[in-house]
Each structure stands twice: as C-alpha cells, then as structure tokens.
Design an enzyme around this catalytic site. Structure first.
Site, PDB file in Angstrom:
ATOM      1  N   ASP A  50      73.534  39.713   3.322  1.00  0.00           N
ATOM      2  CA  ASP A  50      74.272  39.243   4.494  1.00  0.00           C
ATOM      3  C   ASP A  50      75.768  39.457   4.261  1.00  0.00           C
ATOM      4  O   ASP A  50      76.327  38.953   3.288  1.00  0.00           O
ATOM      5  CB  ASP A  50      73.966  37.760   4.735  1.00  0.00           C
ATOM      6  CG  ASP A  50      74.665  37.234   5.974  1.00  0.00           C
ATOM      7  OD1 ASP A  50      75.698  36.550   5.827  1.00  0.00           O
ATOM      8  OD2 ASP A  50      74.199  37.507   7.086  1.00  0.00           O
ATOM      9  N   THR A  72      77.878  40.956  10.988  1.00  0.00           N
ATOM     10  CA  THR A  72      78.951  40.644  10.027  1.00  0.00           C
ATOM     11  C   THR A  72      79.218  41.818   9.086  1.00  0.00           C
ATOM     12  O   THR A  72      80.356  42.028   8.667  1.00  0.00           O
ATOM     13  CB  THR A  72      78.585  39.394   9.209  1.00  0.00           C
ATOM     14  OG1 THR A  72      77.295  39.582   8.602  1.00  0.00           O
ATOM     15  CG2 THR A  72      78.545  38.166  10.072  1.00  0.00           C
ATOM     16  N   THR A  73      78.174  42.567   8.740  1.00  0.00           N
ATOM     17  CA  THR A  73      78.363  43.749   7.879  1.00  0.00           C
ATOM     18  C   THR A  73      78.972  44.885   8.693  1.00  0.00           C
ATOM     19  O   THR A  73      79.925  45.536   8.250  1.00  0.00           O
ATOM     20  CB  THR A  73      77.015  44.194   7.288  1.00  0.00           C
ATOM     21  OG1 THR A  73      76.434  43.102   6.574  1.00  0.00           O
ATOM     22  CG2 THR A  73      77.201  45.369   6.339  1.00  0.00           C
ATOM     23  N   ASP A  80      70.901  33.786  11.323  1.00  0.00           N
ATOM     24  CA  ASP A  80      71.198  34.986  12.121  1.00  0.00           C
ATOM     25  C   ASP A  80      70.221  35.111  13.284  1.00  0.00           C
ATOM     26  O   ASP A  80      70.602  35.449  14.407  1.00  0.00           O
ATOM     27  CB  ASP A  80      71.120  36.237  11.235  1.00  0.00           C
ATOM     28  CG  ASP A  80      72.324  36.366  10.320  1.00  0.00           C
ATOM     29  OD1 ASP A  80      73.250  35.555  10.466  1.00  0.00           O
ATOM     30  OD2 ASP A  80      72.335  37.259   9.462  1.00  0.00           O
TER      31      ASP A  80
END
Length: 545
Positions: free
Chosen positions: A60, A93-94, A391
C-alpha cells in the site's frame, strides 16, 4: 570598495535557481521510484522496520511512504500527496506518487533548455483541465443497486493488493459494511466509514471466519460475575456520566467533630448513588453501558435488579452502539425518558475468544453502525487485511456517492494521453511541448503495469498506443493492459473498472503537486537553535513552517 551585505546566517545552506528546481525533481523521482514496483496486481511487497522495531509488510503506497523517513522538503511534499489521496478518496495512493514523480521528470528537459517554469506550469494546468473533461466524457454511469457491477469495481481495487486471493470475501464485507452505515441527511447521502465502521482484529481462526456484524462488538466483559451474559431483545440504556458519588473538582476539606457527622457523610453518598440508580431502574433497562466508572454500591443495586453493566466504554464505541440499537446517550440520569432507551438490538451476548471476553450486540433491526470482525493467523496478516479492507471500503463509498466508473488497467490514462497528444498538435505557442509532456507522463501507469508483470514493455506499449491512436475504433478507450499477463485486452471483457472520482483526484493531485515544486526557485535551510538554548532542536536541517 563596499563590503558585501550578509543577510542570511553564515551557517545557512541555500540552493537557488535552476539547481533548486533540479534538486526538487531528483527528490520527487527518488520517492516515486521507491513505490513504483508496488503498482498493479503483480506488485512486490515492501518490508519496513521502524525505529521501535515493529515490522510492516505491505504494498500500500500510503502505508509505505508514511513509514519512510526523509529529510528533503520536496520528498516530504510527495509523501504528503499519498496521505492526501488516502484521506480524500482512499485509493490510488501509489499511482499519485508515481505520476507526480513522472510529471517532474518530464519537466526536466524544459528547465535545462531554459524554458521558464511558469510556462511549463501553465501548460500543465491547461492539460489537467482537458484531461479531467475527457475522463468525464469516457466515464460510464453506474446503477448503485447493481451489486454485481459494484462488486467488480471493488474487486478491481483489491486485485492489486496482497489479499487478492480472498477478494470475494473482502468485496462482500466492504459492500455490506458501507450499505449498513449509509444514511440520508437533508436529502444527501452520507457514508461515514471512519466513524461508524469499526474493524476489530482477533488473531486466530481462519481468514474465512471474518464477517460483518449486524451490530457492534466491544472488547469488554460485564462488570460483575453474577450479571447476565446473554439477553434476547435487550432494552439498552447508554449514559456518559459516572454512577458513583460525585467528587469535588478541587481539593475539598471536610471537618468532622463527632462520629455521627461521618455516618451522615456516608449516608449522603449512599443516598446520591441510590437515587441515580433509581432513576435508571425506573425505565427497566436490561443492559446499561456507561463511559465512566460505576461504584460498588451501584453495581450491587443494578445486579440485584438483574441489569447487566458495562463500564468505561470509549466515546466512539458508545456512539456506534447508540446508532445500532436506536438509543440516545444521556448525560444526566434525572433527564432520561423512555425514548432514550434502545430497543433495536436482537441479542446481547458476552463470548470468550482466546483469553479475552468480547461483548456482541447483534441482530439489530436497522443498524446504522457495524463492526467488521477480522480473523487471521498473525498480526502482520491482519494488519495487511485491514489496510486492504480500508481501501475497499473507500472504493465502495466512492461508488455510492459518485456512481460513475472508467476502465482500469491503464486504459483511462492511455485514452487521456492520446487525446492530449492530438490536442497538443493544435497549439502553436511554446507551451505545446510541455502540454504534450503531460500525455507522456500519464503513460507511466500502463508502462509500470507492464514492467511489474514482466512483459515486453516497448512491444506492449506500442500495441496499446496503436489501439488508442485510432486502430481500436470508438471502443479504443476501453483497451488497457492485463496486469497479470501483460497483454493488451478490452477492460470490459476483463471486468476491470475503477471509480471516476479516484482517477480525476489522482490527476489533479499529481499535477498540482508537480506544478508547486517546479515553481520553487530557492531553498534555504537554516540551522536550528543549538542544544540547551530553549525548546529548539540542535543540528541542521530544513525548517518547516
């Protein structure tokens, strides 16, 4: 000859002009490279050992970057992006960190060619507006009642995570939890998963034992051993006041001249406790939950009346119980009315799991709060399951609030990139090159997906570009990369979809952060106060506002 005027501290470090901009670009690229391999279903894991010795195993982006200790302010800014994305939409987020790093990277040749940063930034924002508009045109409307389609979108999110093998279970849990806490306030839908969905992790058992409770679980036992541990259809009373003699808020001295005064003092305390317990018992509760303490006398009187008591419950847990059973938290026992008593619960039960007792309030008629009970072999596994579930919860919430979806697998980025490339050919001023560079930067997502699954990147990207350049017809926008096999496929056939709000937020956050860093032309790092001179911390470093 006039002596030079020294404005800054002689110990201060300063980088200005082109050097400061290139340093910021290098820092942004370094951070994005850390998590580039964690993108997609074939993502690698990162093992992070923090200062306290605790271990984190995850792919994550936000979980990795928040554990990384960096000193460069530009790198901190990129890390902050991931946190912002997580708070705003919960997913991507990545992608946002990788995209921001790529946007900085493609700007480097323009700065070295002495193009002014404001020209680059202006082109970036023009490209962003066009990209968001085009993404909204591609978006497909979704029926929020179509459970199968919603499940496919949530599964696409979980498909890139460590727990993708258990995606069916996590999808079921996420959708059930989000629909449970969905509420309508003043004509608008409100879904507060952070407040009303509590995730409880209990090591032991199997992962398949995880479930969503139609109610609330508390890590508490009844206060006295002789109290009932199972009640069907309980009347639940919630208070946030202490059920004991009220202590003075400041130091109090009592002067006693004879033993009858002491007995009168004790009698006054007993009378007070008896009165507040009488106020509670007047409404015939079966279960009493309080956020404060309960005196021995109150426990005795309540147990005698066959009332089970749970004390010192967290405020957040009490709020969840109140929503689940339809009760109102009362601050004064004298103000309780029958409407404050919750009657929506079907069963109150205290169960021993492992060495600890847990309270379950389940079978609620209309539970607008719930607890997700996760079981697993170890704490590390449970922590990763929780991150993946958070998520999934955010994606499910986004779909219900903004029911529009776009094709995944890098298809939306490639479609937008093809559109921006075509649009840049109509521009005649100097901003055409950086405008086209944004399109090149967006291709980092399909390129990284191909890299991470071991595909032949150049061949796959060339085939994908050909599809989006007109070789795929009107359906070209749905073609992307299968992150598992590395081949170009139609995302409708593969069933990989993502919420529109996640993609637009990713592009907005990445472009705005890159533009902000490109406009920095001076970095001044002064030394902090030396040790022992007040509250400053010794040593040099970048000072934050």
């Amino acid at each position: 000859m006039q002596a030079p005027v020294v404005v800054l501290n002689t110990n201060a470090k300063r980088e200005s002009g082109r050097r400061a901009q290139l340093t910021n670009i290098a820092a942004g690229k370094a951070v994005s490279d850390i998590i580039r391999t964690t993108l997609g279903p074939r993502a690698m894991l990162k093992m992070i050992l923090d200062a306290s010795g605790s271990l984190t195993l995850t792919n994550d982006g936000n979980a990795i970057l928040r554990e990384v200790d960096v000193s460069h302010p530009a790198a901190k800014s990129i890390i902050e992006l991931s946190r912002t994305q997580d708070e705003e939409v919960g997913d991507g987020t990545t992608t946002v960190a990788v995209m921001a790093g790529e946007l900085l990277s493609v700007a480097e040749p323009f700065l070295k060619a002495n193009m002014h940063p404001t020209v680059v930034v202006r082109a970036y924002f023009a490209a962003l507006d066009e990209a968001v508009q085009h993404a909204e045109k591609i978006a497909v409307a979704l029926n929020a009642d179509d459970t199968e389609k919603m499940g496919a979108i949530v599964a696409s999110c979980i498909g890139t995570k460590y727990m993708h093998r258990h995606s069916d279970m996590l999808v079921r849990i996420a959708l059930s939890a989000v629909k449970t806490v969905r509420d309508e306030v003043d004509g608008r839908i409100v879904i507060d998963t952070k407040t009303y969905v509590k995730v409880e992790k209990l090591p032991g058992g199997e992962l398949e034992d995880s479930r969503v409770l139609d109610g609330v679980m508390l890590a508490k036992d009844v206060t006295a051993a002789n109290m009932r541990r199972r009640i069907e259809k309980p009347r639940v009373l919630l208070v946030d006041c202490p059920l004991e003699y009220r202590k003075a808020e400041s130091a109090t001295n009592v002067e006693l001249t004879k033993d009858s005064d002491f007995r009168a003092l004790l009698a006054a305390e007993e009378d007070y406790v008896t009165r507040i317990v009488g106020d509670l018992l007047a409404h015939k509760p079966d279960l009493l939950i309080t956020e404060k303490g309960v005196s021995d006398l109150a426990l005795h009187l309540l147990a005698k009346a066959n009332v089970s008591v749970i004390r010192r419950v967290r405020k957040t847990d009490n709020n969840r119980v109140a929503r689940a059973v339809g009760a109102t938290i009362v601050s004064r026992t004298s103000e309780i009315v029958d409407a404050d008593v919750g009657t929506g619960a079907g069963l109150f039960e205290v169960t021993k799991i492992g060495d600890d007792y847990f309270t379950f309030i389940t079978g609620c008629d209309n539970p607008r709060a719930c607890t997700v009970l996760l079981r697993g072999g170890s704490k590390d596994v449970l922590n990763e399951v929780e991150r993946n579930l958070q998520d999934a919860l955010c994606v499910a919430r986004n779909i219900l609030l903004h029911p529009k979806m776009v094709p995944g697998g890098g298809a939306i980025e490639m479609a937008v990139a093809a559109h921006l490339t075509a649009k840049s050919k109509t521009l005649t001023d100097v901003s055409a090159a950086p405008y086209r560079a944004v399109a090149s930067a967006l291709e980092v997502v399909p390129r990284t997906l191909a890299e991470n699954c071991g595909a032949k990147v150049i061949r796959v990207l060339t085939a994908l570009r050909a599809k989006h350049a007109g070789g795929g017809g009107e359906d070209a926008v749905f073609w992307g990369i299968d992150g598992r096999s590395g081949v170009v496929v139609d995302m409708r056939t593969l069933g990989v979809w993502e919420p529109l709000i996640v993609k637009t937020q990713t592009m907005k956050t990445a472009v705005e952060a890159a533009a902000m860093l490109l406009r920095i032309d001076d970095i001044v790092s002064g030394l902090s106060k030396p040790k022992g001179s007040g509250d400053g911390v010794g040593g040099g470093g970048f000072e934050e506002d």
